[in-house]
Design a protein around this motif. Structure first.
Motif, PDB file in Angstrom:
ATOM      1  N   ARG A 265       0.683  -1.039   0.087  1.00 36.60           N
ATOM      2  CA  ARG A 265      -0.074   0.101  -0.121  1.00 36.60           C
ATOM      3  C   ARG A 265       0.853   1.267  -0.062  1.00 36.60           C
ATOM      4  NH1 ARG A 265      -5.450  -0.457   0.922  1.00 36.60           N
ATOM      5  NH2 ARG A 265      -5.164   1.513   0.207  1.00 36.60           N
ATOM      6  N   ASP A 342     -10.798  -9.237  -6.360  1.00 37.35           N
ATOM      7  CA  ASP A 342     -11.488  -9.054  -5.161  1.00 37.35           C
ATOM      8  C   ASP A 342     -10.799  -7.961  -4.415  1.00 37.35           C
ATOM      9  OD1 ASP A 342     -13.851 -10.360  -3.467  1.00 37.35           O
ATOM     10  OD2 ASP A 342     -12.363  -9.989  -2.045  1.00 37.35           O
ATOM     11  N   VAL A 343      -9.340  -8.255  -4.062  1.00 41.33           N
ATOM     12  CA  VAL A 343      -8.641  -7.027  -3.396  1.00 41.33           C
ATOM     13  C   VAL A 343      -8.810  -5.968  -3.999  1.00 41.33           C
ATOM     14  CG1 VAL A 343      -6.429  -6.939  -2.700  1.00 41.33           C
ATOM     15  CG2 VAL A 343      -7.159  -9.035  -2.231  1.00 41.33           C
ATOM     16  N   ASN A 346     -11.725  -3.945  -3.195  1.00 36.60           N
ATOM     17  CA  ASN A 346     -11.809  -3.541  -1.771  1.00 36.60           C
ATOM     18  C   ASN A 346     -10.653  -2.491  -1.533  1.00 36.60           C
ATOM     19  OD1 ASN A 346     -13.859  -5.175  -0.652  1.00 36.60           O
ATOM     20  ND2 ASN A 346     -12.582  -6.982  -0.856  1.00 36.60           N
ATOM     21  N   ILE A 347      -9.675  -2.288  -2.112  1.00 35.81           N
ATOM     22  CA  ILE A 347      -8.855  -1.210  -2.273  1.00 35.81           C
ATOM     23  C   ILE A 347      -9.370   0.109  -2.751  1.00 35.81           C
ATOM     24  CG2 ILE A 347      -6.648  -0.243  -2.821  1.00 35.81           C
ATOM     25  CD1 ILE A 347      -5.627  -3.188  -2.629  1.00 35.81           C
ATOM     26  N   ASP A 350     -12.131   1.565  -0.768  1.00 33.69           N
ATOM     27  CA  ASP A 350     -11.370   2.017   0.585  1.00 33.69           C
ATOM     28  C   ASP A 350     -12.044   0.944   1.812  1.00 33.69           C
ATOM     29  OD1 ASP A 350     -10.111   3.621   2.362  1.00 33.69           O
ATOM     30  OD2 ASP A 350     -11.588   4.820   2.826  1.00 33.69           O
ATOM     31  N   LYS A 351     -11.944  -0.245   1.374  1.00 31.72           N
ATOM     32  CA  LYS A 351     -12.565  -1.000   2.474  1.00 31.72           C
ATOM     33  C   LYS A 351     -11.656  -2.161   2.863  1.00 31.72           C
ATOM     34  CE  LYS A 351     -17.148  -1.884   0.554  1.00 31.72           C
ATOM     35  NZ  LYS A 351     -18.129  -2.986  -0.005  1.00 31.72           N
ATOM     36  N   PHE A 352     -10.365  -2.130   2.288  1.00 29.67           N
ATOM     37  CA  PHE A 352      -9.124  -2.651   2.864  1.00 29.67           C
ATOM     38  C   PHE A 352      -7.832  -1.710   2.658  1.00 29.67           C
ATOM     39  CE2 PHE A 352      -5.591  -5.685   1.191  1.00 29.67           C
ATOM     40  CZ  PHE A 352      -5.203  -6.253   2.196  1.00 29.67           C
ATOM     41  N   HIS A 353      -7.081  -1.903   3.720  1.00 29.58           N
ATOM     42  CA  HIS A 353      -6.071  -0.960   3.763  1.00 29.58           C
ATOM     43  C   HIS A 353      -4.595  -1.565   4.135  1.00 29.58           C
ATOM     44  CE1 HIS A 353      -9.942   0.783   5.123  1.00 29.58           C
ATOM     45  NE2 HIS A 353      -9.600   1.778   4.275  1.00 29.58           N
ATOM     46  N   ASP A 354      -4.370  -2.780   4.460  1.00 30.58           N
ATOM     47  CA  ASP A 354      -3.206  -3.270   4.808  1.00 30.58           C
ATOM     48  C   ASP A 354      -2.258  -3.786   3.881  1.00 30.58           C
ATOM     49  OD1 ASP A 354      -3.833  -3.223   7.406  1.00 30.58           O
ATOM     50  OD2 ASP A 354      -4.582  -5.125   7.672  1.00 30.58           O
ATOM     51  N   TYR A 358      -0.798 -13.050   1.697  1.00 27.63           N
ATOM     52  CA  TYR A 358      -1.896 -13.590   2.042  1.00 27.63           C
ATOM     53  C   TYR A 358      -1.927 -14.909   1.119  1.00 27.63           C
ATOM     54  CZ  TYR A 358      -2.750  -8.942   3.852  1.00 27.63           C
ATOM     55  OH  TYR A 358      -2.628  -7.735   4.292  1.00 27.63           O
TER      56      TYR A 358
END
Length: 769
Positions: A265, A342-343, A346-347, A350-354, A358
């Motif tokens: 990120r 999917d990732v 979500n980025i 603004d639903k996934f920030h890490d 994985y």
């Protein structure tokens, strides 16, 4: 489509065309252009399902109403508002397939096509996604990602970079037809995306990502919101990340193995190390200058050599042996498309920030529930327990004392023990313990350290103890002490190798070799091949003959070296692939870090092996016993032959020491001859490298004992042994006990360490022992 775009299209070769033409019949020019197109080419196929699309549009706009079939015509007529169905919407022409498709116009098309996304993706979220720009570098895994993103409409613009064309071998994972072989991967991906959705923006970069186009890729027509990097090139991996970090663009990478997805990120962490720091401190400007060999360790570090699947590790060890490159599977590529999409969504939302790595390892998640868990049986390769001081004393008590040896002062005795400990041993195992009592030095074989496939019947250890005796005799003579030895004094317990006593009537004994004891080393360095000079060869032959029954043979023609290279490396391969041989090598013998070397003071530092960084990286991969188990099952593993092959081919000569028998005493005396040859060679600045796996492995053919060998291994080993016996012209009653390589090479900078003397020497005269 505007006139400029049409002109460009007309000048392009059909294989390079990837964008469709869009006609709106309410536009006079478009109407005429489409009419002319149909008139010029009667082979164009028309697909007109606008009626069905209008039904879907009306249904999606009225989700709470159950509309009957006979209601749709009236509702469609009202929706058309006087337009004929032919004039409604757009006509999309795909030049590469000569298909003309009638579709809803953009807003209505998107509404219907994304209707089934609700409410996993809301309309508001879909609107946000439509403004996102995603760049994908690499179109093997990347094609699946691009298509999945396009199908889901996770962004509004895709930029695709790849320099390659599709070949037949790509079709195990790339979705396309045989008619597209030879076409650019970018063109194929873009065509399929436009066949799914002609309103998406797709920009292609047919040269891949280069210094010339990198700015256009990242910021042309607006800055990227996401970089998906799934290419093979190390330089592109690094350079693209530095660029993304500078522009604060997040990066996602799928590795097509174990469902591993990597997220960086840079939009939230602009100071984050590239690839989480796994690539080291690589200067992106220097990466392109690295050879493929030099790149391998960095690539393995980046993908995580310890975390990739065992099957991939095994496959990697077969690259350029039985396969051309590492494998990829359609199922894994498809999974990567799903996970990455999917990732990215979500980025974008603004639903996934890490940042991080994985894993969605399907084989680990979905497997038989009731398969018995195999316990780790590696400890069966560890041999007997270490001998304690009490054990040494108990064994020594069985020895019948005779004679009156002199007492050796502690300082001199320590020097003798230190010289003894400088003897070579298989894998630098140092399988010895010393006990000094009643003016006698008891020397024991501690099989805890040497128990291995190659030390079958302890032959390799007996070589080491024979070499040790020569060191003791040479060192003692330098102190004016003579040595009296009792070899294998306990017929039923060969843990006591010998009892050594000293007298003051020392005579000179190879005094010129005494300074070499501390300098003697294995040297695996490679240099330009030079023949051994006659004087050196004569000296080495002469010193070996001083041991009764020992004979030294020389092999120095190119034909000899080529044959030895095949024989010796085939033996090395079998050793690596055998479960115990693998355990011996990678658990008990090799030391990969300085910390491992200094904490154990035994084994082999990989830096002494004179290997390329790529070969050391391959050994890191080969540490996984499960990966080697696959190679064992497949009867592969030729990559292991590379480790020693060049060493053999560049040797001045190969030496073989043989004896008139193969009893423990014969191997012991063979070790005495080997040490004298080794010391004499090193004293003459000749490099010496043991390559004796063949000798100790073929012992298994004569008495397999408890060592498990498969029919395949027995067959291979028998063939190797036959070739070995043929090249050395083995005489009846003579047995090879050691093989080595000599050459004139620069000295090695790294040598194997030795255990501290207090760990192996117990002087009963001293309090507390």
């Amino acid at each position: 489509m505007d006139s400029n775009a049409k002109n460009v299209m007309e000048t392009m070769h059909i294989d390079d065309v990837f964008e469709p033409e869009i006609f709106r019949l309410d536009n006079t020019l478009d109407h005429q252009a489409m009419k002319q197109l149909l008139a010029m080419d009667s082979t164009i196929t028309i697909h007109d399902t606008i009626g069905g699309q209008l039904r879907e549009l009306i249904k999606s706009n009225n989700p709470s109403i159950k509309i009957s079939d006979n209601e749709y015509p009236a509702r469609i007529k009202t929706h058309l508002n006087g337009l004929s169905p032919d004039e409604y919407g757009v006509w999309v022409y795909y030049p590469w397939s000569k298909k003309l498709v009638h579709l809803l116009d953009e807003a209505e098309f998107i509404e219907v096509r994304t209707n089934r996304n609700r409410y996993k993706i809301t309309r508001e979220e879909q609107d946000i996604l439509s403004r996102k720009k995603c760049g994908i570098v690499g179109l093997s895994v990347g094609q699946s990602i691009a298509l999945t993103i396009a199908i889901e409409r996770t962004c509004g613009e895709l930029r695709l970079a790849d320099f390659d064309t599709v070949e037949l071998s790509n079709l195990n994972r790339i979705r396309t037809g045989l008619q597209n072989l030879g076409l650019k991967k970018t063109v194929i991906a873009a065509r399929e995306i436009f066949e799914i959705d002609p309103y998406l923006k797709v920009r292609i970069f047919n040269d891949g990502l280069t210094n010339q186009n990198i700015d256009a890729f990242f910021t042309g027509h607006g800055k990227l919101d996401m970089l998906v990097e799934v290419c093979d090139g190390l330089d592109v991996k690094i350079i693209s990340r530095f660029k993304a970090r500078d522009l604060r663009i997040p990066v996602v990478m799928d590795t097509n193995d174990r469902g591993m997805l990597d997220v960086e990120r840079y939009d939230l962490e602009p100071e984050r190390p590239v690839l989480h720091g796994l690539a080291g401190d690589l200067d992106p400007q220097k990466i392109a200058g690295l050879t493929n060999e030099q790149k391998i360790p960095y690539i393995l570090a980046m993908i995580g050599a310890d975390t990739i699947s065992s099957r991939l590790k095994a496959s990697m060890l077969e690259v350029e042996q039985s396969i051309n490159t590492w494998p990829q599977l359609a199922s894994s590529v498809t999974l990567g498309g799903a996970i990455t999409t999917d990732v990215c969504r979500n980025i974008f939302l603004d639903k996934f920030h890490d940042s991080g790595r994985y894993y969605i390892d399907i084989e680990d998640i979905i497997k038989d529930r009731h398969v018995a868990v195999t316990t780790d049986n590696a400890n069966k390769y560890d041999g007997p327990a270490k001998l304690s001081v009490a054990d040494l004393k108990s064994i020594a008590q069985q020895y019948k004392i005779s004679g009156s040896p002199v007492s050796v002062e502690a300082g001199k005795l320590n020097e003798i023990i230190q010289a003894a400990c400088l003897a070579p041993s298989g894998g630098n195992a140092q399988p010895w313990q010393f006990l000094y009592q009643e003016n006698r030095l008891y020397i024991f074989h501690d099989a805890c350290f040497s128990y291995s496939l190659l030390d079958f019947n302890k032959s390799g250890s007996y070589i080491a103890f024979g070499a040790m005796l020569e060191n003791i005799k040479i060192k003692a003579a330098a102190m004016s002490l003579s040595v009296v030895t009792d070899i294998f004094p306990l017929p039923n317990d060969h843990r006591l190798i010998m009892v050594v006593s000293f007298q003051d009537d020392g005579k000179p004994y190879f005094s010129h070799l005494e300074p070499v004891i501390g300098a003697r080393m294995t040297n695996r360095n490679i240099s330009e091949r030079k023949m051994l000079v006659p004087d050196d060869m004569h000296a080495l032959t002469s010193i070996a003959s001083g041991i009764p029954g020992a004979q030294l043979q020389w092999f120095d023609t190119e034909d000899h070296l080529n044959e030895f290279a095949e024989i010796l490396t085939d033996a090395e391969k079998l050793r690596f692939l055998h479960p115990q041989g693998h355990y011996d090598t990678f658990v008990k013998e090799l030391r990969f870090t300085r910390e491992e070397v200094e904490s154990s003071n035994d084994g082999l530092d990989v830096n002494t092996l004179n290997l390329k960084p790529s070969d050391i990286a391959a050994l890191q991969v080969a540490k996984d016993p499960a990966a080697i188990s696959y190679l064992h099952q497949w009867h592969k593993g030729s990559g292991f032959k590379k480790i020693s092959r060049k060493n053999v081919l560049t040797a001045s000569c190969i030496g073989v020491v043989s004896m008139h028998g193969k009893s423990p005493l014969h191997f012991f005396d063979g070790g005495r001859a080997v040490e004298k040859i080794w010391l004499e060679a090193n004293g003459r600045q000749i490099s010496f490298q043991p390559i004796s796996q063949i000798v100790f492995l073929t012992e298994l053919l004569h008495d397999a004992g408890n060592i498990e060998l498969s029919p395949y291994e027995l067959k291979e080993l028998a063939a190797i042994n036959e070739r070995f016996n043929k090249i050395i012209r083995r005489e009846e009653g003579r047995f090879p006990v050691f093989v080595f390589r000599l050459c004139y090479a620069a000295g090695s900078e790294t040598r194997s360490l030795r255990k501290p003397i207090h760990e192996v020497f117990h002087d009963i005269r001293q309090p507390g022992t």
